[in-house]
Motif scaffolding. Structure first.
Motif, PDB file in Angstrom:
ATOM      1  N   CYS A  39     -16.229 -19.662   2.397  1.00 35.23           N
ATOM      2  CA  CYS A  39     -15.936 -20.217   3.256  1.00 35.23           C
ATOM      3  C   CYS A  39     -16.438 -19.369   4.061  1.00 35.23           C
ATOM      4  O   CYS A  39     -16.652 -18.078   4.252  1.00 35.23           O
ATOM      5  CB  CYS A  39     -15.185 -20.782   4.030  1.00 35.23           C
ATOM      6  N   ASP A  41     -15.175 -18.384   7.210  1.00 34.96           N
ATOM      7  CA  ASP A  41     -13.752 -18.636   7.813  1.00 34.96           C
ATOM      8  C   ASP A  41     -13.779 -16.551   8.045  1.00 34.96           C
ATOM      9  O   ASP A  41     -14.428 -16.086   7.114  1.00 34.96           O
ATOM     10  CB  ASP A  41     -12.811 -18.550   7.140  1.00 34.96           C
ATOM     11  N   HIS A  98      -9.977 -20.651   0.814  1.00 37.90           N
ATOM     12  CA  HIS A  98      -9.477 -20.147   1.147  1.00 37.90           C
ATOM     13  C   HIS A  98      -7.925 -20.658   1.750  1.00 37.90           C
ATOM     14  O   HIS A  98      -8.114 -22.220   1.836  1.00 37.90           O
ATOM     15  CB  HIS A  98      -9.509 -19.021   2.225  1.00 37.90           C
ATOM     16  N   CYS A 101      -7.773 -23.540   5.260  1.00 37.46           N
ATOM     17  CA  CYS A 101      -9.104 -23.525   5.992  1.00 37.46           C
ATOM     18  C   CYS A 101      -8.941 -24.890   7.393  1.00 37.46           C
ATOM     19  O   CYS A 101      -8.355 -25.815   6.404  1.00 37.46           O
ATOM     20  CB  CYS A 101      -9.839 -23.753   4.952  1.00 37.46           C
ATOM     21  N   GLY A 102     -10.404 -24.542   7.604  1.00 36.66           N
ATOM     22  CA  GLY A 102      -9.786 -25.246   8.697  1.00 36.66           C
ATOM     23  C   GLY A 102     -10.958 -26.533   8.298  1.00 36.66           C
ATOM     24  O   GLY A 102     -10.590 -27.924   8.232  1.00 36.66           O
TER      25      GLY A 102
HETATM   26 ZN    ZN Z   1     -12.294 -22.178   6.151  1.00 36.13          ZN
END
Ligand code: ZN
Length: 263
Positions: A39, A41, A98, A101-102
């Motif tokens: 990701c 992130d 992860h 996670c958004g």
């Molecule tokens: Zn994420």
């Protein structure tokens, strides 16, 4: 920006001279050992969590560690996959989701996204198989459990998508490409890896390389396959609290079994 400029100066003055030989060696060639798909992130740093060096990891990062199925998108993911395997000769791929996670949160609130973030909404259509699978099979879960399950199922969905690429399909069939599914827990630093035997994500901590390779290669994930954190023997348990409790993971497993029986 000041923080970045200070860091850049420090890198050039202090870090670079100490590793100059490595950077000179890498200047004309790279031989990364793994394709790492994760990701965007900011809390996930592949080389930090695996303690690897400059030049070791070829990375694809995007919102939700997503691989659009072959032919469905003109994004850079397909090109990066092809280049990594064909040109660089990489023979192992990790798809790493992860905790917290958004993108996975967004997938669970897809109607809200369509209104507020239409580009993210469009992108997450490549994870629609994850959303549908979770919606149909995990009605009994909510909150943190559901987010963990969605993250885990999405790693498997994206491994399925990865295998739609001709070069991945071909090399996997040859047995010359290995694909692994990971979930990184930000709070504890723990990594759970997908085990295709038990269809569970298990802690990989303290395993030897041969134990890991025999246990965790995810060549053909089942569509419904999540026991996010397996109940493990107390003596093998990590010192910190597991990401999901045993009772939570048992509930998830029951959901998986029930769904498998109906197939
Ligand atoms: Zn994420």
């Amino acid at each position: 920006m000041r923080k970045l400029l200070q860091g850049l100066r420090q890198f050039q003055d202090s870090h670079f001279p100490k590793r100059q030989e490595l950077f000179e060696r890498l200047a004309n060639d790279q031989k990364p050992i793994v394709l790492f798909i994760t990701c965007s992130d900011s809390r996930i740093i592949p080389s930090l969590i695996t303690q690897t060096d400059v030049g070791d990891i070829f990375t694809i990062r995007n919102v939700g560690n997503i691989i659009p199925p072959y032919g469905s998108s003109n994004g850079g993911e397909g090109a990066a996959i092809e280049y990594a395997i064909q040109a660089l000769g990489i023979d192992q791929v990790i798809v790493c989701g992860h905790s917290n996670c958004g993108a996975m949160k967004g997938l669970l609130k897809i109607d809200y996204l369509e209104e507020e973030m239409p580009l993210v909404y469009e992108w997450l259509k490549h994870a629609e198989s994850t959303r549908r699978l979770v919606k149909d099979n995990y009605q009994h879960c909510g909150g943190e459990d559901l987010l963990g399950i969605t993250t885990a199922e999405n790693v498997l969905t994206q491994i399925d998508n990865l295998q739609t690429y001709p070069i991945v399909h071909s090399r996997s069939r040859q047995g010359s490409l290995k694909i692994y599914g990971w979930i990184y827990d930000i709070e504890s630093g723990e990594v759970l890896a997908y085990d295709s035997e038990s269809h569970a994500f298990l802690p990989i901590h303290n395993l030897s390389l041969s134990e890991y390779q025999s246990a965790f290669q995810a060549t053909s994930p089942l569509p419904i396959a999540c026991q996010v954190s397996a109940p493990i023997a107390k003596s093998e348990a990590p010192n910190h609290t597991p990401w999901l409790s045993t009772s939570q993971s048992e509930r998830i497993l029951r959901g998986s079994n029930g769904s498998n029986n109906s197939n």
